[in-house]
Design a protein around this motif. Structure first.
Motif, PDB file in Angstrom:
ATOM      1  N   ASN A 179      11.436 -17.250  34.120  1.00 15.97           N
ATOM      2  CA  ASN A 179      12.026 -16.850  32.830  1.00 15.97           C
ATOM      3  C   ASN A 179      11.555 -17.728  31.669  1.00 15.97           C
ATOM      4  N   ARG A 180      10.528 -18.529  31.890  1.00 13.15           N
ATOM      5  CA  ARG A 180       9.925 -19.295  30.804  1.00 13.15           C
ATOM      6  C   ARG A 180       9.235 -18.310  29.866  1.00 13.15           C
ATOM      7  N   ALA A 181       9.481 -18.447  28.570  1.00  9.17           N
ATOM      8  CA  ALA A 181       8.996 -17.429  27.632  1.00  9.17           C
ATOM      9  C   ALA A 181       8.444 -18.072  26.370  1.00  9.17           C
ATOM     10  N   LYS A 182       7.588 -17.312  25.695  1.00  8.94           N
ATOM     11  CA  LYS A 182       7.046 -17.742  24.407  1.00  8.94           C
ATOM     12  C   LYS A 182       6.917 -16.531  23.503  1.00  8.94           C
ATOM     13  N   TYR A 183       7.389 -16.700  22.266  1.00  7.46           N
ATOM     14  CA  TYR A 183       7.343 -15.632  21.273  1.00  7.46           C
ATOM     15  C   TYR A 183       6.107 -15.800  20.401  1.00  7.46           C
ATOM     16  N   VAL A 184       5.404 -14.695  20.142  1.00  9.51           N
ATOM     17  CA  VAL A 184       4.204 -14.695  19.301  1.00  9.51           C
ATOM     18  C   VAL A 184       4.456 -13.760  18.126  1.00  9.51           C
ATOM     19  N   ASP A 185       4.648 -14.331  16.953  1.00 12.79           N
ATOM     20  CA  ASP A 185       4.926 -13.531  15.773  1.00 12.79           C
ATOM     21  C   ASP A 185       3.644 -12.862  15.278  1.00 12.79           C
ATOM     22  N   ASN A 186       3.805 -11.698  14.642  1.00  7.24           N
ATOM     23  CA  ASN A 186       2.621 -10.956  14.182  1.00  7.24           C
ATOM     24  C   ASN A 186       1.814 -11.746  13.154  1.00  7.24           C
ATOM     25  N   SER A 187       2.490 -12.586  12.352  1.00  5.60           N
ATOM     26  CA  SER A 187       1.778 -13.367  11.338  1.00  5.60           C
ATOM     27  C   SER A 187       0.853 -14.409  11.965  1.00  5.60           C
ATOM     28  N   GLU A 188       1.185 -14.860  13.188  1.00  2.76           N
ATOM     29  CA  GLU A 188       0.345 -15.845  13.867  1.00  2.76           C
ATOM     30  C   GLU A 188      -0.964 -15.243  14.345  1.00  2.76           C
ATOM     31  N   MET A 189      -0.994 -13.931  14.475  1.00  2.10           N
ATOM     32  CA  MET A 189      -2.185 -13.267  15.010  1.00  2.10           C
ATOM     33  C   MET A 189      -3.142 -12.800  13.918  1.00  2.10           C
ATOM     34  N   LEU A 190      -2.792 -13.096  12.673  1.00  5.72           N
ATOM     35  CA  LEU A 190      -3.665 -12.767  11.551  1.00  5.72           C
ATOM     36  C   LEU A 190      -4.223 -14.050  10.953  1.00  5.72           C
ATOM     37  N   VAL A 191      -5.521 -14.134  10.831  1.00  5.55           N
ATOM     38  CA  VAL A 191      -6.178 -15.301  10.238  1.00  5.55           C
ATOM     39  C   VAL A 191      -6.318 -15.048   8.742  1.00  5.55           C
ATOM     40  N   LYS A 192      -5.719 -15.927   7.939  1.00  6.95           N
ATOM     41  CA  LYS A 192      -5.722 -15.723   6.494  1.00  6.95           C
ATOM     42  C   LYS A 192      -6.378 -16.889   5.771  1.00  6.95           C
ATOM     43  N   GLU A 193      -6.895 -16.590   4.603  1.00  4.80           N
ATOM     44  CA  GLU A 193      -7.572 -17.589   3.780  1.00  4.80           C
ATOM     45  C   GLU A 193      -7.111 -17.431   2.334  1.00  4.80           C
ATOM     46  N   PHE A 194      -6.871 -18.561   1.693  1.00  8.52           N
ATOM     47  CA  PHE A 194      -6.389 -18.527   0.312  1.00  8.52           C
ATOM     48  C   PHE A 194      -7.548 -18.268  -0.634  1.00  8.52           C
ATOM     49  N   ASN A 195      -7.363 -17.259  -1.492  1.00  6.78           N
ATOM     50  CA  ASN A 195      -8.376 -16.890  -2.476  1.00  6.78           C
ATOM     51  C   ASN A 195      -8.082 -17.607  -3.790  1.00  6.78           C
ATOM     52  N   GLN A 196      -9.007 -18.472  -4.209  1.00  5.92           N
ATOM     53  CA  GLN A 196      -8.801 -19.260  -5.416  1.00  5.92           C
ATOM     54  C   GLN A 196      -8.818 -18.404  -6.677  1.00  5.92           C
ATOM     55  N   GLN A 197      -9.425 -17.239  -6.605  1.00  5.86           N
ATOM     56  CA  GLN A 197      -9.518 -16.377  -7.787  1.00  5.86           C
ATOM     57  C   GLN A 197      -8.267 -15.531  -7.980  1.00  5.86           C
ATOM     58  N   THR A 198      -7.743 -14.984  -6.891  1.00  2.78           N
ATOM     59  CA  THR A 198      -6.562 -14.119  -6.993  1.00  2.78           C
ATOM     60  C   THR A 198      -5.271 -14.863  -6.699  1.00  2.78           C
TER      61      THR A 198
END
Length: 518
Positions: A179-198
Protein backbone atom coordinates in the motif's frame (compact mmCIF):
# COMPACT_ATOMS: atom_id res chain seq x y z
CA UNK A 1 -48.88 -19.46 -89.09
CA UNK A 2 -45.12 -19.69 -89.34
CA UNK A 3 -43.20 -18.66 -92.43
CA UNK A 4 -42.32 -22.27 -93.27
CA UNK A 5 -45.98 -23.36 -93.19
CA UNK A 6 -46.93 -20.42 -95.29
CA UNK A 7 -44.26 -21.42 -97.80
CA UNK A 8 -45.60 -25.01 -97.98
CA UNK A 9 -49.17 -23.81 -98.59
CA UNK A 10 -48.00 -21.57 -101.36
CA UNK A 11 -46.12 -24.42 -103.04
CA UNK A 12 -49.17 -26.75 -102.75
CA UNK A 13 -51.40 -24.19 -104.37
CA UNK A 14 -49.09 -23.17 -107.22
CA UNK A 15 -50.94 -25.38 -109.68
CA UNK A 16 -54.08 -23.41 -109.06
CA UNK A 17 -52.57 -20.03 -110.14
CA UNK A 18 -51.68 -18.53 -113.53
CA UNK A 19 -48.07 -17.81 -114.54
CA UNK A 20 -48.14 -14.06 -113.60
CA UNK A 21 -49.56 -14.98 -110.26
CA UNK A 22 -46.93 -17.64 -109.85
CA UNK A 23 -44.20 -15.00 -110.47
CA UNK A 24 -45.68 -12.82 -107.78
CA UNK A 25 -45.80 -15.70 -105.35
CA UNK A 26 -42.19 -16.58 -106.11
CA UNK A 27 -41.19 -13.01 -105.33
CA UNK A 28 -43.03 -13.24 -102.01
CA UNK A 29 -41.36 -16.53 -101.23
CA UNK A 30 -37.94 -15.07 -102.00
CA UNK A 31 -38.68 -12.09 -99.78
CA UNK A 32 -39.60 -14.41 -96.87
CA UNK A 33 -36.34 -16.36 -97.32
CA UNK A 34 -34.34 -13.15 -97.39
CA UNK A 35 -36.00 -12.00 -94.14
CA UNK A 36 -35.15 -15.31 -92.47
CA UNK A 37 -31.52 -15.04 -93.60
CA UNK A 38 -31.30 -11.47 -92.24
CA UNK A 39 -32.70 -12.54 -88.87
CA UNK A 40 -30.18 -15.41 -88.66
CA UNK A 41 -27.30 -13.10 -89.54
CA UNK A 42 -28.47 -10.52 -86.94
CA UNK A 43 -28.64 -13.15 -84.21
CA UNK A 44 -25.16 -14.46 -85.03
CA UNK A 45 -23.82 -10.88 -85.12
CA UNK A 46 -25.03 -10.06 -81.56
CA UNK A 47 -23.44 -13.16 -80.08
CA UNK A 48 -20.26 -12.55 -82.02
CA UNK A 49 -20.07 -8.94 -80.81
CA UNK A 50 -20.49 -10.04 -77.18
CA UNK A 51 -17.85 -12.71 -77.61
CA UNK A 52 -15.50 -10.24 -79.21
CA UNK A 53 -16.04 -7.72 -76.38
CA UNK A 54 -15.26 -10.32 -73.74
CA UNK A 55 -12.08 -11.39 -75.51
CA UNK A 56 -10.67 -7.90 -76.04
CA UNK A 57 -7.56 -6.74 -74.14
CA UNK A 58 -9.36 -3.78 -72.57
CA UNK A 59 -11.93 -6.05 -70.98
CA UNK A 60 -9.25 -8.41 -69.66
CA UNK A 61 -7.30 -5.46 -68.20
CA UNK A 62 -10.40 -4.02 -66.55
CA UNK A 63 -11.26 -7.40 -65.05
CA UNK A 64 -7.70 -7.80 -63.75
CA UNK A 65 -7.75 -4.33 -62.18
CA UNK A 66 -11.11 -5.01 -60.55
CA UNK A 67 -9.82 -8.28 -59.11
CA UNK A 68 -6.66 -6.66 -57.74
CA UNK A 69 -8.69 -3.79 -56.26
CA UNK A 70 -10.96 -6.25 -54.49
CA UNK A 71 -7.97 -8.14 -53.09
CA UNK A 72 -6.30 -4.92 -51.88
CA UNK A 73 -9.50 -3.67 -50.24
CA UNK A 74 -9.88 -7.03 -48.52
CA UNK A 75 -6.29 -6.92 -47.27
CA UNK A 76 -6.75 -3.34 -45.97
CA UNK A 77 -9.85 -4.39 -44.07
CA UNK A 78 -8.02 -7.43 -42.66
CA UNK A 79 -4.99 -5.38 -41.59
CA UNK A 80 -7.22 -2.81 -39.90
CA UNK A 81 -9.03 -5.57 -38.02
CA UNK A 82 -5.70 -7.01 -36.83
CA UNK A 83 -4.38 -3.58 -35.78
CA UNK A 84 -7.60 -2.84 -33.89
CA UNK A 85 -7.66 -6.25 -32.20
CA UNK A 86 -4.03 -6.24 -31.05
CA UNK A 87 -3.65 -2.45 -30.61
CA UNK A 88 -0.74 -2.32 -33.04
CA UNK A 89 0.31 1.32 -33.36
CA UNK A 90 3.52 3.07 -34.39
CA UNK A 91 4.75 6.23 -32.71
CA UNK A 92 5.68 8.52 -35.62
CA UNK A 93 6.65 11.48 -33.41
CA UNK A 94 10.38 12.21 -33.65
CA UNK A 95 10.73 12.65 -29.88
CA UNK A 96 8.82 9.45 -29.10
CA UNK A 97 6.03 11.09 -27.08
CA UNK A 98 3.95 7.88 -27.08
CA UNK A 99 6.80 5.40 -26.62
CA UNK A 100 8.58 4.14 -23.51
CA UNK A 101 12.38 4.08 -23.52
CA UNK A 102 14.16 0.74 -23.62
CA UNK A 103 15.59 1.41 -20.13
CA UNK A 104 12.08 1.82 -18.74
CA UNK A 105 10.84 -1.34 -20.45
CA UNK A 106 13.70 -3.40 -19.04
CA UNK A 107 13.24 -1.97 -15.55
CA UNK A 108 9.50 -2.54 -15.21
CA UNK A 109 9.83 -6.08 -16.52
CA UNK A 110 11.95 -6.85 -13.45
CA UNK A 111 9.65 -5.55 -10.72
CA UNK A 112 8.29 -8.24 -8.41
CA UNK A 113 5.36 -6.45 -6.72
CA UNK A 114 1.98 -5.85 -8.29
CA UNK A 115 1.51 -2.14 -8.96
CA UNK A 116 -1.63 -0.25 -9.94
CA UNK A 117 -1.49 3.06 -11.77
CA UNK A 118 -4.70 4.98 -11.12
CA UNK A 119 -5.50 7.58 -13.75
CA UNK A 120 -7.55 10.19 -11.87
CA UNK A 121 -9.83 11.67 -14.50
CA UNK A 122 -13.50 11.84 -15.47
CA UNK A 123 -14.56 9.45 -18.22
CA UNK A 124 -14.45 11.20 -21.58
CA UNK A 125 -12.02 13.92 -20.45
CA UNK A 126 -8.80 11.92 -20.78
CA UNK A 127 -5.68 13.57 -22.17
CA UNK A 128 -4.65 11.19 -25.00
CA UNK A 129 -0.93 11.40 -24.30
CA UNK A 130 -1.34 10.78 -20.56
CA UNK A 131 -3.71 7.89 -21.15
CA UNK A 132 -1.61 6.21 -23.83
CA UNK A 133 1.59 6.33 -21.78
CA UNK A 134 -0.29 4.76 -18.87
CA UNK A 135 -1.50 2.04 -21.23
CA UNK A 136 2.09 1.42 -22.35
CA UNK A 137 3.13 0.63 -18.76
CA UNK A 138 0.14 -1.69 -18.46
CA UNK A 139 0.88 -3.54 -21.71
CA UNK A 140 4.57 -4.20 -21.06
CA UNK A 141 4.40 -5.81 -17.61
CA UNK A 142 1.86 -8.20 -16.12
CA UNK A 143 2.74 -6.70 -12.74
CA UNK A 144 1.41 -3.27 -13.70
CA UNK A 145 -2.22 -2.43 -14.34
CA UNK A 146 -3.85 0.85 -15.36
CA UNK A 147 -7.19 1.70 -13.72
CA UNK A 148 -9.18 4.85 -14.46
CA UNK A 149 -10.75 6.43 -11.38
CA UNK A 150 -13.05 9.44 -11.30
CA UNK A 151 -12.02 11.64 -8.33
CA UNK A 152 -15.34 13.48 -8.49
CA UNK A 153 -17.34 10.29 -8.23
CA UNK A 154 -14.91 8.88 -5.61
CA UNK A 155 -13.65 11.99 -3.75
CA UNK A 156 -12.11 10.10 -0.81
CA UNK A 157 -10.38 7.38 -2.80
CA UNK A 158 -6.89 8.91 -3.02
CA UNK A 159 -6.91 10.00 0.65
CA UNK A 160 -6.75 6.34 1.62
CA UNK A 161 -3.18 6.28 0.32
CA UNK A 162 -1.71 9.82 0.32
CA UNK A 163 -2.24 13.17 2.00
CA UNK A 164 -1.70 15.21 -1.17
CA UNK A 165 -4.34 17.53 -2.55
CA UNK A 166 -5.66 15.66 -5.57
CA UNK A 167 -6.23 17.27 -8.95
CA UNK A 168 -7.83 16.02 -12.14
CA UNK A 169 -5.78 14.44 -14.92
CA UNK A 170 -3.20 13.10 -12.46
CA UNK A 171 -1.87 9.69 -11.43
CA UNK A 172 -1.73 7.72 -8.21
CA UNK A 173 0.73 4.82 -8.17
CA UNK A 174 0.12 2.14 -5.52
CA UNK A 175 2.06 -0.96 -4.49
CA UNK A 176 -0.72 -3.51 -3.98
CA UNK A 177 1.33 -5.55 -1.51
CA UNK A 178 2.52 -2.77 0.82
CA UNK A 179 0.00 0.00 0.00
CA UNK A 180 2.99 2.32 -0.41
CA UNK A 181 1.83 5.04 -2.79
CA UNK A 182 2.98 8.15 -4.60
CA UNK A 183 0.85 10.86 -6.18
CA UNK A 184 1.93 12.45 -9.49
CA UNK A 185 0.21 15.75 -10.22
CA UNK A 186 -0.44 16.71 -13.84
CA UNK A 187 1.63 19.90 -13.44
CA UNK A 188 4.70 17.78 -12.60
CA UNK A 189 4.47 16.05 -15.96
CA UNK A 190 4.67 19.28 -17.95
CA UNK A 191 8.07 20.89 -18.51
CA UNK A 192 7.71 24.66 -18.50
CA UNK A 193 10.03 27.56 -19.19
CA UNK A 194 9.62 31.21 -18.25
CA UNK A 195 9.35 33.53 -21.23
CA UNK A 196 11.12 36.83 -20.55
CA UNK A 197 9.13 38.59 -23.27
CA UNK A 198 5.61 37.57 -22.28
CA UNK A 199 6.37 37.02 -18.56
CA UNK A 200 4.53 33.73 -18.73
CA UNK A 201 5.48 30.09 -18.40
CA UNK A 202 5.33 28.16 -21.68
CA UNK A 203 5.12 24.38 -21.93
CA UNK A 204 8.23 23.15 -23.74
CA UNK A 205 8.02 19.42 -23.07
CA UNK A 206 6.39 16.52 -21.24
CA UNK A 207 7.74 14.16 -18.59
CA UNK A 208 5.00 11.55 -18.21
CA UNK A 209 7.20 8.49 -18.53
CA UNK A 210 9.88 9.84 -16.18
CA UNK A 211 7.44 10.78 -13.42
CA UNK A 212 5.51 7.50 -13.60
CA UNK A 213 8.75 5.51 -13.56
CA UNK A 214 9.95 7.53 -10.57
CA UNK A 215 6.71 6.76 -8.75
CA UNK A 216 7.04 3.04 -9.52
CA UNK A 217 10.61 3.07 -8.20
CA UNK A 218 9.41 4.83 -5.06
CA UNK A 219 6.62 2.40 -4.21
CA UNK A 220 8.71 -0.71 -4.93
CA UNK A 221 11.86 0.38 -3.03
CA UNK A 222 11.09 1.17 0.63
CA UNK A 223 14.69 1.88 1.68
CA UNK A 224 15.76 4.83 -0.42
CA UNK A 225 19.30 6.25 -0.33
CA UNK A 226 20.43 9.61 1.04
CA UNK A 227 23.09 11.89 -0.45
CA UNK A 228 24.76 14.53 1.68
CA UNK A 229 26.71 17.34 0.05
CA UNK A 230 29.13 19.40 2.11
CA UNK A 231 28.68 23.13 2.70
CA UNK A 232 30.76 25.75 4.50
CA UNK A 233 33.81 25.69 2.22
CA UNK A 234 32.45 27.92 -0.56
CA UNK A 235 31.62 24.84 -2.62
CA UNK A 236 30.39 25.14 -6.18
CA UNK A 237 26.62 25.50 -5.91
CA UNK A 238 24.49 22.39 -6.16
CA UNK A 239 21.93 23.45 -8.77
CA UNK A 240 18.22 22.77 -9.01
CA UNK A 241 18.70 20.34 -11.89
CA UNK A 242 21.22 18.35 -9.81
CA UNK A 243 18.65 18.03 -7.03
CA UNK A 244 15.80 17.32 -9.43
CA UNK A 245 17.84 14.55 -11.07
CA UNK A 246 17.98 12.64 -7.81
CA UNK A 247 14.47 13.55 -6.78
CA UNK A 248 13.31 11.83 -9.97
CA UNK A 249 14.97 8.59 -8.84
CA UNK A 250 13.83 9.06 -5.23
CA UNK A 251 17.25 9.77 -3.73
CA UNK A 252 17.19 12.39 -1.00
CA UNK A 253 19.79 15.17 -1.19
CA UNK A 254 20.62 17.20 1.92
CA UNK A 255 23.33 19.77 2.81
CA UNK A 256 25.86 18.84 5.47
CA UNK A 257 27.88 21.30 7.57
CA UNK A 258 30.85 19.06 8.35
CA UNK A 259 32.72 21.65 10.41
CA UNK A 260 30.25 21.34 13.28
CA UNK A 261 29.92 17.54 13.25
CA UNK A 262 31.71 14.78 15.11
CA UNK A 263 30.88 12.16 12.49
CA UNK A 264 29.20 11.72 9.14
CA UNK A 265 25.52 10.69 9.60
CA UNK A 266 24.95 6.94 9.60
CA UNK A 267 22.30 7.17 6.89
CA UNK A 268 24.73 8.79 4.45
CA UNK A 269 24.97 6.54 1.42
CA UNK A 270 27.11 8.94 -0.63
CA UNK A 271 29.06 12.02 0.50
CA UNK A 272 29.48 14.65 -2.23
CA UNK A 273 32.24 17.26 -1.98
CA UNK A 274 31.52 19.63 -4.86
CA UNK A 275 34.60 21.68 -5.67
CA UNK A 276 35.31 23.65 -2.47
CA UNK A 277 37.20 26.95 -2.61
CA UNK A 278 38.45 26.53 0.97
CA UNK A 279 40.32 23.50 2.29
CA UNK A 280 38.85 21.18 4.90
CA UNK A 281 40.17 21.27 8.45
CA UNK A 282 42.25 18.49 9.97
CA UNK A 283 39.32 17.27 12.04
CA UNK A 284 37.04 17.21 9.00
CA UNK A 285 39.62 15.24 7.06
CA UNK A 286 39.89 12.63 9.82
CA UNK A 287 36.11 12.43 10.14
CA UNK A 288 35.76 11.77 6.40
CA UNK A 289 38.52 9.13 6.55
CA UNK A 290 36.71 7.39 9.41
CA UNK A 291 33.48 7.44 7.38
CA UNK A 292 35.27 5.92 4.40
CA UNK A 293 37.00 3.26 6.53
CA UNK A 294 33.59 2.11 7.72
CA UNK A 295 32.51 1.41 4.14
CA UNK A 296 31.52 4.88 2.97
CA UNK A 297 31.22 6.25 -0.55
CA UNK A 298 32.38 9.67 -1.68
CA UNK A 299 32.28 11.72 -4.87
CA UNK A 300 34.89 14.48 -4.83
CA UNK A 301 34.86 17.20 -7.48
CA UNK A 302 37.98 19.39 -7.62
CA UNK A 303 39.61 21.92 -9.94
CA UNK A 304 42.95 23.71 -10.30
CA UNK A 305 42.18 25.96 -7.31
CA UNK A 306 42.44 22.95 -4.99
CA UNK A 307 46.01 22.10 -6.01
CA UNK A 308 47.38 23.52 -2.77
CA UNK A 309 44.66 22.21 -0.45
CA UNK A 310 46.68 20.03 1.87
CA UNK A 311 43.85 18.09 3.53
CA UNK A 312 41.69 17.58 0.46
CA UNK A 313 44.69 16.35 -1.54
CA UNK A 314 45.61 14.12 1.39
CA UNK A 315 42.23 12.39 1.06
CA UNK A 316 42.63 11.57 -2.64
CA UNK A 317 46.31 10.67 -2.16
CA UNK A 318 45.22 8.12 0.44
CA UNK A 319 43.27 6.45 -2.36
CA UNK A 320 46.25 6.46 -4.72
CA UNK A 321 45.26 9.48 -6.84
CA UNK A 322 47.25 12.65 -7.47
CA UNK A 323 46.12 15.85 -9.18
CA UNK A 324 48.50 17.54 -11.61
CA UNK A 325 49.25 21.26 -11.60
CA UNK A 326 47.45 23.62 -13.99
CA UNK A 327 44.41 23.01 -16.18
CA UNK A 328 44.10 20.94 -19.32
CA UNK A 329 43.83 22.11 -22.93
CA UNK A 330 43.04 19.48 -25.54
CA UNK A 331 45.22 19.41 -28.65
CA UNK A 332 42.93 17.08 -30.60
CA UNK A 333 40.19 19.10 -32.30
CA UNK A 334 37.85 16.11 -32.08
CA UNK A 335 37.98 16.22 -28.29
CA UNK A 336 37.03 19.74 -27.33
CA UNK A 337 34.14 22.17 -27.77
CA UNK A 338 34.48 24.45 -30.84
CA UNK A 339 36.77 27.44 -30.15
CA UNK A 340 37.31 26.32 -26.54
CA UNK A 341 40.21 23.85 -26.23
CA UNK A 342 39.93 23.98 -22.42
CA UNK A 343 36.33 22.68 -22.63
CA UNK A 344 37.37 19.06 -23.00
CA UNK A 345 35.27 16.28 -24.54
CA UNK A 346 37.06 13.35 -22.89
CA UNK A 347 37.22 9.81 -24.17
CA UNK A 348 34.76 7.53 -22.37
CA UNK A 349 36.40 4.39 -21.01
CA UNK A 350 34.57 1.09 -20.66
CA UNK A 351 33.10 0.89 -17.16
CA UNK A 352 29.69 0.36 -15.58
CA UNK A 353 29.75 3.99 -14.38
CA UNK A 354 30.02 5.17 -17.97
CA UNK A 355 27.55 2.64 -19.35
CA UNK A 356 25.11 4.06 -21.87
CA UNK A 357 27.23 7.08 -22.76
CA UNK A 358 28.71 5.44 -25.85
CA UNK A 359 25.24 4.67 -27.23
CA UNK A 360 23.46 7.87 -26.17
CA UNK A 361 25.11 10.12 -28.81
CA UNK A 362 25.56 12.72 -26.08
CA UNK A 363 28.99 14.10 -25.27
CA UNK A 364 30.44 14.54 -21.79
CA UNK A 365 32.06 17.96 -21.40
CA UNK A 366 34.53 18.83 -18.61
CA UNK A 367 35.34 22.56 -18.66
CA UNK A 368 38.68 23.76 -17.26
CA UNK A 369 39.61 20.33 -15.90
CA UNK A 370 42.85 19.34 -14.20
CA UNK A 371 44.72 16.12 -14.81
CA UNK A 372 44.70 13.07 -12.55
CA UNK A 373 47.40 10.45 -12.41
CA UNK A 374 47.74 7.21 -10.49
CA UNK A 375 50.45 7.30 -7.83
CA UNK A 376 53.26 4.77 -7.70
CA UNK A 377 53.46 2.06 -5.06
CA UNK A 378 49.84 2.15 -3.93
CA UNK A 379 48.80 -0.34 -1.23
CA UNK A 380 47.53 -3.72 -2.35
CA UNK A 381 44.02 -3.18 -0.98
CA UNK A 382 43.42 -0.43 -3.55
CA UNK A 383 41.85 -0.95 -6.97
CA UNK A 384 41.94 2.08 -9.29
CA UNK A 385 39.84 2.28 -12.47
CA UNK A 386 39.95 5.27 -14.85
CA UNK A 387 36.58 6.45 -16.15
CA UNK A 388 37.26 9.30 -18.59
CA UNK A 389 40.52 10.60 -20.07
CA UNK A 390 42.03 13.04 -22.55
CA UNK A 391 43.97 12.18 -25.69
CA UNK A 392 47.77 12.09 -25.77
CA UNK A 393 47.68 15.49 -27.52
CA UNK A 394 46.37 17.18 -24.38
CA UNK A 395 48.61 19.35 -22.22
CA UNK A 396 48.29 20.95 -18.80
CA UNK A 397 48.95 24.69 -18.71
CA UNK A 398 50.93 25.56 -15.63
CA UNK A 399 50.51 29.32 -15.97
CA UNK A 400 46.93 29.87 -14.82
CA UNK A 401 47.08 33.54 -15.82
CA UNK A 402 48.47 32.97 -19.31
CA UNK A 403 46.79 35.00 -22.06
CA UNK A 404 47.03 32.14 -24.58
CA UNK A 405 45.57 28.67 -24.62
CA UNK A 406 48.30 27.41 -26.94
CA UNK A 407 50.94 25.11 -25.57
CA UNK A 408 53.90 26.91 -23.99
CA UNK A 409 57.27 25.83 -22.72
CA UNK A 410 56.99 24.01 -19.43
CA UNK A 411 53.41 22.79 -19.94
CA UNK A 412 52.90 19.13 -19.03
CA UNK A 413 52.16 16.63 -21.79
CA UNK A 414 49.15 14.32 -21.54
CA UNK A 415 47.27 12.10 -21.57
CA UNK A 416 45.45 12.70 -18.29
CA UNK A 417 42.56 11.15 -16.47
CA UNK A 418 39.75 13.53 -15.55
CA UNK A 419 37.61 10.92 -13.79
CA UNK A 420 38.77 7.99 -11.66
CA UNK A 421 37.19 5.40 -9.33
CA UNK A 422 39.33 4.17 -6.42
CA UNK A 423 38.08 1.20 -4.38
CA UNK A 424 39.64 0.12 -1.08
CA UNK A 425 38.80 -3.30 0.38
CA UNK A 426 40.26 -4.03 3.82
CA UNK A 427 39.11 -6.63 6.35
CA UNK A 428 36.03 -7.31 4.26
CA UNK A 429 34.95 -3.64 4.22
CA UNK A 430 34.82 -1.83 0.89
CA UNK A 431 34.83 1.93 0.36
CA UNK A 432 34.64 3.83 -2.92
CA UNK A 433 35.92 7.24 -3.91
CA UNK A 434 35.18 8.84 -7.29
CA UNK A 435 37.22 11.92 -8.26
CA UNK A 436 36.38 14.36 -11.07
CA UNK A 437 38.45 17.46 -11.80
CA UNK A 438 36.10 20.01 -13.36
CA UNK A 439 34.12 22.41 -11.20
CA UNK A 440 31.37 22.61 -13.86
CA UNK A 441 31.06 18.93 -14.64
CA UNK A 442 27.73 18.73 -12.78
CA UNK A 443 26.64 22.31 -13.32
CA UNK A 444 23.01 22.67 -14.43
CA UNK A 445 24.08 23.89 -17.87
CA UNK A 446 26.23 20.80 -18.37
CA UNK A 447 23.51 18.46 -17.06
CA UNK A 448 20.86 19.91 -19.37
CA UNK A 449 22.86 20.12 -22.60
CA UNK A 450 25.34 17.23 -22.51
CA UNK A 451 25.76 13.63 -21.40
CA UNK A 452 27.00 14.73 -17.97
CA UNK A 453 23.50 13.93 -16.73
CA UNK A 454 24.00 10.24 -17.57
CA UNK A 455 27.45 10.23 -15.96
CA UNK A 456 26.06 11.73 -12.74
CA UNK A 457 23.20 9.23 -12.44
CA UNK A 458 25.50 6.30 -13.24
CA UNK A 459 28.12 7.45 -10.72
CA UNK A 460 25.70 7.76 -7.80
CA UNK A 461 23.65 4.74 -8.87
CA UNK A 462 26.68 2.46 -8.94
CA UNK A 463 27.93 3.70 -5.56
CA UNK A 464 24.56 2.98 -3.95
CA UNK A 465 24.71 -0.39 -5.64
CA UNK A 466 21.77 -2.40 -4.33
CA UNK A 467 19.04 -0.66 -6.33
CA UNK A 468 18.93 -0.11 -10.08
CA UNK A 469 18.32 3.56 -10.81
CA UNK A 470 17.02 4.92 -14.08
CA UNK A 471 16.36 8.56 -14.84
CA UNK A 472 14.44 9.22 -18.05
CA UNK A 473 14.88 12.59 -19.69
CA UNK A 474 11.74 14.59 -20.58
CA UNK A 475 10.49 14.74 -24.17
CA UNK A 476 10.85 18.26 -25.52
CA UNK A 477 8.52 19.82 -28.07
CA UNK A 478 11.47 21.43 -29.84
CA UNK A 479 14.71 19.83 -31.08
CA UNK A 480 17.54 19.76 -28.57
CA UNK A 481 20.80 21.52 -29.51
CA UNK A 482 23.31 19.47 -31.46
CA UNK A 483 26.54 18.66 -29.60
CA UNK A 484 29.59 18.77 -31.88
CA UNK A 485 33.33 19.08 -31.39
CA UNK A 486 35.78 21.47 -33.06
CA UNK A 487 36.73 18.85 -35.64
CA UNK A 488 33.10 18.26 -36.61
CA UNK A 489 32.48 22.01 -36.82
CA UNK A 490 35.52 22.48 -39.07
CA UNK A 491 34.43 19.62 -41.33
CA UNK A 492 30.85 20.83 -41.81
CA UNK A 493 31.93 24.44 -42.16
CA UNK A 494 34.37 23.51 -44.92
CA UNK A 495 31.71 21.41 -46.63
CA UNK A 496 29.05 24.14 -46.66
CA UNK A 497 31.28 27.20 -47.18
CA UNK A 498 33.89 25.83 -49.60
CA UNK A 499 33.06 22.43 -51.10
CA UNK A 500 29.37 22.93 -51.96
CA UNK A 501 29.87 26.37 -53.61
CA UNK A 502 32.75 24.97 -55.68
CA UNK A 503 30.58 22.05 -56.82
CA UNK A 504 27.74 24.40 -57.79
CA UNK A 505 30.14 26.74 -59.65
CA UNK A 506 31.85 23.83 -61.42
CA UNK A 507 28.51 22.40 -62.51
CA UNK A 508 27.48 25.77 -63.95
CA UNK A 509 30.76 26.13 -65.88
CA UNK A 510 30.42 22.63 -67.37
CA UNK A 511 26.85 23.31 -68.52
CA UNK A 512 27.81 26.66 -70.14
CA UNK A 513 30.81 25.12 -71.96
CA UNK A 514 28.72 22.26 -73.34
CA UNK A 515 26.02 24.61 -74.59
CA UNK A 516 28.58 26.73 -76.44
CA UNK A 517 30.05 23.69 -78.19
CA UNK A 518 26.67 22.70 -79.64
Amino acid sequence: MSDMNRKKDINNDIKEFSEPEIDVLNDIDKHIDDNNDDKHVNKEGVFYSIKESLSRRNFRSAAYVSLISAVVIGLVILVNLIITEFDLKIDLSKQGFYTLSEETKEYIKKIEDDVTIYYLIEAGNETPMFHKIGQKFDSISDRISLVQKDPIQYPNFASEYVDDEIGLNSFLVVNNRTNRAKYVDNSEMLVKEFNQQTFQYNTIGVDIEGKLLSAIQYVTNPDLPVIYYTVGHEEYEIGSLFKDTFDRINITTSPLQTLTLDQIPEDCDVLVINCPSIDFSDSEKEMIKDYMAAGGNAVIVMDYRAQDFRNLNSLINYYGIQMEKGYICEGDSNNHVPLYPHYIVPNILNHKMTGGLSTSNRLVVTPVASGLTIMDNVRSSLSIEPLIETTDKAYSKLDINSTTLLKEEGDIDGPFYVGVLATDTYNGITSNMVIYTSSMIFDDSMLSEFGNHILLVNTIGNLVGEIEYISVRPRYLFPEPLNITQKSLTYWSALTIIVLPILVLSTGIVIVVRRRKR
